[in-house]
Write a protein that holds these residues in place. Structure first.
Motif, mmCIF file in Angstrom:
data_model
loop_
_atom_site.group_PDB
_atom_site.id
_atom_site.type_symbol
_atom_site.label_atom_id
_atom_site.label_comp_id
_atom_site.label_asym_id
_atom_site.label_seq_id
_atom_site.Cartn_x
_atom_site.Cartn_y
_atom_site.Cartn_z
ATOM 1 N N THR A 94 -21.962 -30.087 16.617
ATOM 2 C CA THR A 94 -22.178 -28.990 15.664
ATOM 3 C C THR A 94 -20.838 -28.508 15.095
ATOM 4 O O THR A 94 -20.720 -28.275 13.885
ATOM 5 C CB THR A 94 -22.888 -27.806 16.361
ATOM 6 N N ILE A 97 -19.482 -31.132 12.718
ATOM 7 C CA ILE A 97 -20.176 -31.130 11.427
ATOM 8 C C ILE A 97 -19.727 -29.931 10.584
ATOM 9 O O ILE A 97 -19.548 -30.045 9.367
ATOM 10 C CB ILE A 97 -21.706 -31.148 11.653
ATOM 11 N N PRO A 117 -25.827 -36.365 14.537
ATOM 12 C CA PRO A 117 -24.663 -35.734 15.157
ATOM 13 C C PRO A 117 -23.598 -36.689 15.669
ATOM 14 O O PRO A 117 -22.400 -36.410 15.531
ATOM 15 C CB PRO A 117 -25.275 -34.923 16.304
ATOM 16 N N TYR A 164 -30.907 -39.118 7.718
ATOM 17 C CA TYR A 164 -29.823 -38.218 8.145
ATOM 18 C C TYR A 164 -28.875 -38.950 9.103
ATOM 19 O O TYR A 164 -29.315 -39.575 10.072
ATOM 20 C CB TYR A 164 -30.440 -36.993 8.820
ATOM 21 N N VAL A 174 -33.451 -32.535 12.726
ATOM 22 C CA VAL A 174 -33.242 -32.986 11.338
ATOM 23 C C VAL A 174 -33.390 -34.507 11.254
ATOM 24 O O VAL A 174 -33.912 -35.031 10.275
ATOM 25 C CB VAL A 174 -31.880 -32.496 10.800
ATOM 26 N N CYS A 234 -27.275 -30.638 8.006
ATOM 27 C CA CYS A 234 -27.366 -30.080 9.368
ATOM 28 C C CYS A 234 -27.804 -28.628 9.309
ATOM 29 O O CYS A 234 -27.249 -27.837 8.555
ATOM 30 C CB CYS A 234 -26.000 -30.203 10.050
ATOM 31 N N HIS A 235 -28.785 -28.266 10.123
ATOM 32 C CA HIS A 235 -29.294 -26.891 10.150
ATOM 33 C C HIS A 235 -28.674 -26.069 11.279
ATOM 34 O O HIS A 235 -29.157 -24.988 11.584
ATOM 35 C CB HIS A 235 -30.819 -26.897 10.320
ATOM 36 N N THR A 236 -27.652 -26.611 11.929
ATOM 37 C CA THR A 236 -26.926 -25.889 12.981
ATOM 38 C C THR A 236 -27.876 -25.418 14.091
ATOM 39 O O THR A 236 -27.768 -24.306 14.610
ATOM 40 C CB THR A 236 -26.129 -24.694 12.387
ATOM 41 N N HIS A 237 -28.822 -26.282 14.457
ATOM 42 C CA HIS A 237 -29.755 -25.932 15.539
ATOM 43 C C HIS A 237 -29.085 -25.949 16.907
ATOM 44 O O HIS A 237 -29.607 -25.384 17.845
ATOM 45 C CB HIS A 237 -30.911 -26.945 15.587
ATOM 46 N N MET A 238 -27.973 -26.685 17.000
ATOM 47 C CA MET A 238 -27.198 -26.748 18.250
ATOM 48 C C MET A 238 -27.822 -27.586 19.362
ATOM 49 O O MET A 238 -27.249 -27.671 20.450
ATOM 50 C CB MET A 238 -26.941 -25.339 18.831
ATOM 51 N N SER A 239 -28.979 -28.204 19.154
ATOM 52 C CA SER A 239 -29.567 -28.994 20.246
ATOM 53 C C SER A 239 -28.617 -30.098 20.684
ATOM 54 O O SER A 239 -28.524 -30.412 21.879
ATOM 55 C CB SER A 239 -30.883 -29.628 19.800
ATOM 56 N N CYS A 240 -27.939 -30.723 19.717
ATOM 57 C CA CYS A 240 -27.010 -31.806 20.048
ATOM 58 C C CYS A 240 -25.929 -31.314 20.993
ATOM 59 O O CYS A 240 -25.605 -31.967 21.990
ATOM 60 C CB CYS A 240 -26.392 -32.380 18.767
ATOM 61 N N CYS A 295 -32.105 -34.157 17.938
ATOM 62 C CA CYS A 295 -31.885 -33.486 16.646
ATOM 63 C C CYS A 295 -33.168 -33.471 15.807
ATOM 64 O O CYS A 295 -33.684 -34.515 15.429
ATOM 65 C CB CYS A 295 -30.758 -34.196 15.892
HETATM 66 S S1 SF4 Z 1 -26.556 -28.897 14.984
HETATM 67 FE FE1 SF4 Z 1 -26.891 -30.945 15.866
HETATM 68 S S2 SF4 Z 1 -29.044 -30.985 16.509
HETATM 69 FE FE2 SF4 Z 1 -28.779 -29.275 15.082
HETATM 70 S S3 SF4 Z 1 -29.308 -30.073 13.040
HETATM 71 FE FE3 SF4 Z 1 -27.088 -30.269 13.271
HETATM 72 S S4 SF4 Z 1 -26.787 -32.342 14.092
HETATM 73 FE FE4 SF4 Z 1 -28.964 -31.857 14.429
#
Ligand code: SF4
Ligand code: SF4
Ligand code: FES
Length: 239
Positions: A220, A223, A169, A166, A159, A203-209, A157
């Motif tokens: 995601t 969250i 996830p 933070y 973030v 959370c920036h919703t990057h989806m890596s998690c 993540c």
């Molecule tokens: S979606 Fe997951 S990886 Fe992306 S910012 Fe939120 S918690 Fe971190």
């Protein structure tokens, strides 16, 4: 298939370190954990690493393999080696204890900060609670309950990397699982705990998690659920 694999392994501690190179015999069906174990048992017994189950149940073997967090016991060399090379490092976003071992304290402290433990209201004299498997809340809880706390999502993540406070996830996936547990009695407190600056709204919703969770869990989505629930609770003046 070549006879050996060239492996760069990060060696060091909290003060710093560097990659060291090893040549390891290549075997059929070899996992990355097999490679690390070979180095520790046959080449350099001072190498520190962690594992327990070797079958994807405990989550303790997670490391960074060719730049990506993975369970090493469930990662075959054949699937990740690039030009016969592997690079193995400790998980990102966590302090290093030594070599491939990270300190998970802050990871689990954040579970506690997100009120990630069940807080029930029943007594031993009460009958078992009956929760219908098909009920919408039970299904939402089911989606995240198989998390084994391996830290792969946390290490992936961005973030967390930018903001060490933070919650991350895994802790929020756990909080969302409990928000959907109809037996739990600490929902307001839990939503207040995850609604702060270091919580779900960061959370920036990057989806890596979600892309990297070996259990196919979607933190995601959890969250996003917390964002909706926290906003609703704030509108009602509950938090
Ligand atoms: S979606 Fe997951 S990886 Fe992306 S910012 Fe939120 S918690 Fe971190
Ligand atoms: S959500 Fe997935 S990646 Fe994250 S700690 Fe749980 S099992 Fe590991
Ligand atoms: S050693 Fe338990 S998950 Fe890899």
């Amino acid at each position: 298939m070549t006879d050996t694999i060239q492996v760069r392994v990060w060696r060091g501690d909290a003060a710093g370190g560097a990659f060291r190179e090893y040549a390891v015999p290549r075997l059929a069906s070899q996992t990355v954990l097999d490679v690390v174990t070979h180095i520790q048992r046959r080449v350099d017994p001072t190498l520190s690493y962690r594992y327990a189950c070797r079958v994807g149940m405990c989550g303790s073997c997670a490391m960074t393999v060719n730049g990506r967090a993975r369970w090493t016991c469930r990662t075959h060399v054949a699937g990740v080696a690039q030009d016969g090379r592997l690079e193995i490092a400790p998980l990102s976003n966590l302090p290093v204890v030594k070599d491939l071992v990270t300190d998970m304290t802050q990871f689990f402290d954040k579970w506690a900060a997100a009120r990630g433990r069940f807080e029930g209201g029943g007594t031993r004299r009460d009958d078992f609670a009956r929760v219908t498997p098909a009920s919408p809340m039970r299904q939402l809880a089911d989606a995240g309950i198989e998390c084994i706390g391996c830290g792969v999502c946390y290490a992936s993540c961005d973030v967390v990397a930018w903001n060490p406070d933070y919650l991350g996830p895994a802790a929020m996936n756990r909080a969302w699982t409990l928000v959907n547990d109809v037996r739990d009695t600490a929902q307001r407190e839990r939503l207040a705990a995850v609604a702060g600056d270091a919580g779900c709204h960061a959370c920036h919703t990057h989806m890596s998690c979600t892309e990297r969770c070996p259990k196919k869990i979607s933190p995601t989505a959890a969250i996003a659920g917390l964002k909706r629930a926290a906003a609703l609770a704030a509108l009602k003046g509950e938090i």
